[in-house]
Enzyme design. Sequence first.
Site, PDB file in Angstrom:
ATOM      1  CG  HIS A 136      -1.700  -1.198   1.449  1.00 40.25           C
ATOM      2  ND1 HIS A 136      -2.955  -1.426   0.936  1.00 40.25           N
ATOM      3  CD2 HIS A 136      -1.361  -2.329   2.132  1.00 40.25           C
ATOM      4  CE1 HIS A 136      -3.368  -2.632   1.306  1.00 40.25           C
ATOM      5  NE2 HIS A 136      -2.419  -3.198   2.022  1.00 40.25           N
ATOM      6  CB  SER A 156      13.287  21.830 -16.756  1.00 41.92           C
ATOM      7  OG  SER A 156      12.532  23.008 -16.940  1.00 41.92           O
ATOM      8  CE  LYS A 172      11.884  18.926 -12.272  1.00 45.82           C
ATOM      9  NZ  LYS A 172      10.646  19.261 -12.985  1.00 45.82           N
ATOM     10  CD  GLU A 194       8.738  11.322 -16.072  1.00 44.16           C
ATOM     11  OE1 GLU A 194       7.780  12.002 -15.679  1.00 44.16           O
ATOM     12  OE2 GLU A 194       9.829  11.816 -16.399  1.00 44.16           O
TER      13      GLU A 194
END
Length: 453
Positions: free
Chosen positions: A155, A276, A282, A289
Site C-alpha cells: 500500500h 527542463s 531539474k 516515464e
Amino acid sequence: MKLWSGRFSKETDNEADIFNSSIGLDKRLVFYDIKGSVAHVAMLEKQNIIDSQEAQMIISSLKQLEGELERGETEIGDGYEDIHMAIEEILTERIGEPAKRMHTARSRNDQVALDMRMYALDASIDIIESLEGLVKILGRKALGHLDTVMPGYTHMQKAQPVTLAHHFCAYIEMFLRDISRFEDCKRRMDYMPLGSGALAASTFDIDREFVAKQLGFSGLTKNSMDSVADRDYLIELCFCVSLAMMHLSRFCEEIVLWSTEEFGFVSVSDAFSTGSSMMPQKKNPDMAELIRGKAGRSYGELMALLTMMKGLPMTYNKDMQEDKQAVFSTVDNVLACVSIFGKMIATADFKPDTMRKSAYESFVCATDLAEHLTKNGMPFRDAHYVVGKLVKKCIDEDRLLFSLTIDELQRESEYFGEDAASLVDPERSLDAKSAIGSPNKELVESYLKNILA
Ligand code: ARG
C-alpha cells in the site's frame, strides 16, 4: 495493369488504391517473402508443377533481388499494392514469362500468413534475447546490493525489511516468466501455412512438408481455412509484450518515485535523464516515464488486434491487413524499451545509506517483534495487538521500537524475552528468515549466482 485485373472493366480509383495499399508497412517483410517464394518455387519444381529451367530462373532472380536489397542497391518503391505484388511485378519486369508461374498453387492469403509467422518467430527470438540480456543486467546490479537493506512496501506504506537485491530479484522472476511465455507462444507459431491457398488449398500435387523443411518450420498447419484466417499467434505475441511492458512499467514507476527528493533512493545517470527548458535545477527521469507511457501503447495495439478479429467470419478478410501496424509497432516498441531500460538500470546510482536509514527509522520490524512473542507462546493474534499498542506508544512519544526498554516491553507482556529489543533490527530480521523465496541474504545470493551462471 493490376495482376488481378481480368474480371475488372474499370481502373481502381486513385484514392482507393492508396487506401488499399499496405506496401508502406509490409515492405519490411520483403526478406521473408523472398525466402518463402524460393522454397515454394523449389517445391513446384520438385513436384514437376513447373519446368525446371523456369523454376531456376525464378529462384536466381529472387536471390539476385535479395542480394541487391541487402546491399542497398535496390529499394522497394511505394507504388505497389503490397509486398507480395511488388516482388511478382519486379520479377516479371526482370525475367518475363517464368515469373508469372511463381504464384501457382499459392494465394497472397497463405503467403502473408507465412511471412507474418516467419516475422513473429524472429521477433520472439529477438525479444527473448533482449529480455535475457536484461535479466543479466539486473542480476549483476543486484549482486552489488546484497547488503542494501531497505523497506519493503505494501500500500506504499513501509512494511517489512528487504534488500535491494531481493527487490530486483522480484523483477527477475517477472522477466523470466515473460521469457518462458515468449518461448511458449513461439512453439505455437512454428507451423507452416503455405499450401493452404486462398482458403481451400489447390488441385496441384504440392509437397508442404518440403516447404516447411526448407524454411525451418517444425510442422504444418492442419486446416487450410484456419491457416489463412488465424492471427492468434500475433495476438499472443502482443499479449506477451503487453505483460512484459507492464512489468517494465511498474519498475519504471519505482524508478520515478525513488528518484524524487522525498525518497532519494536512486539517482539516474545524467546520460539517461533530461533537463527542463525553464527550471535550471531539474533532472527528470524521462526514460522511465516514457517506458511507462509506452506500455499503454502496447495495450492499445493488443486491443486493436483483438477487436479487429472478433467479428470476422471465415476466412481471410481485408481487415486483417491492419495487423501489421499493431504488430510491428509493438515489437519495435518493446525492443527499444528493454534496451534503454537495461542501460538506465546498469548506470543508475542506488543509494544504500538512504535506503538503510529509511528502513531503520521505521516500524518495519514490528512483525518480527510479534513473531518473537508468538515463539514464546503467545497466540499470534494477541501478539499482533500487543505490538500494535507499542507502535502506537512510540508514535505518540516520537520514538522507535528499538528504544523501548525491557521494562517497558514487559509491562505490556511477560512473553517478551531479554533479547526482544535487539530483534528490532532490519539486518537481524533478514538473517532470521530461512524459507525458500524469503529475503535472507544468503538465499538471495545463491538465487542470483544461479541466474548469472
Ligand atoms: N496485403 C494483404 C495483407 O496484408 C495480403 C493478403 C491480401 N489478400 C487478399 N486477398 N487481398 O493482409
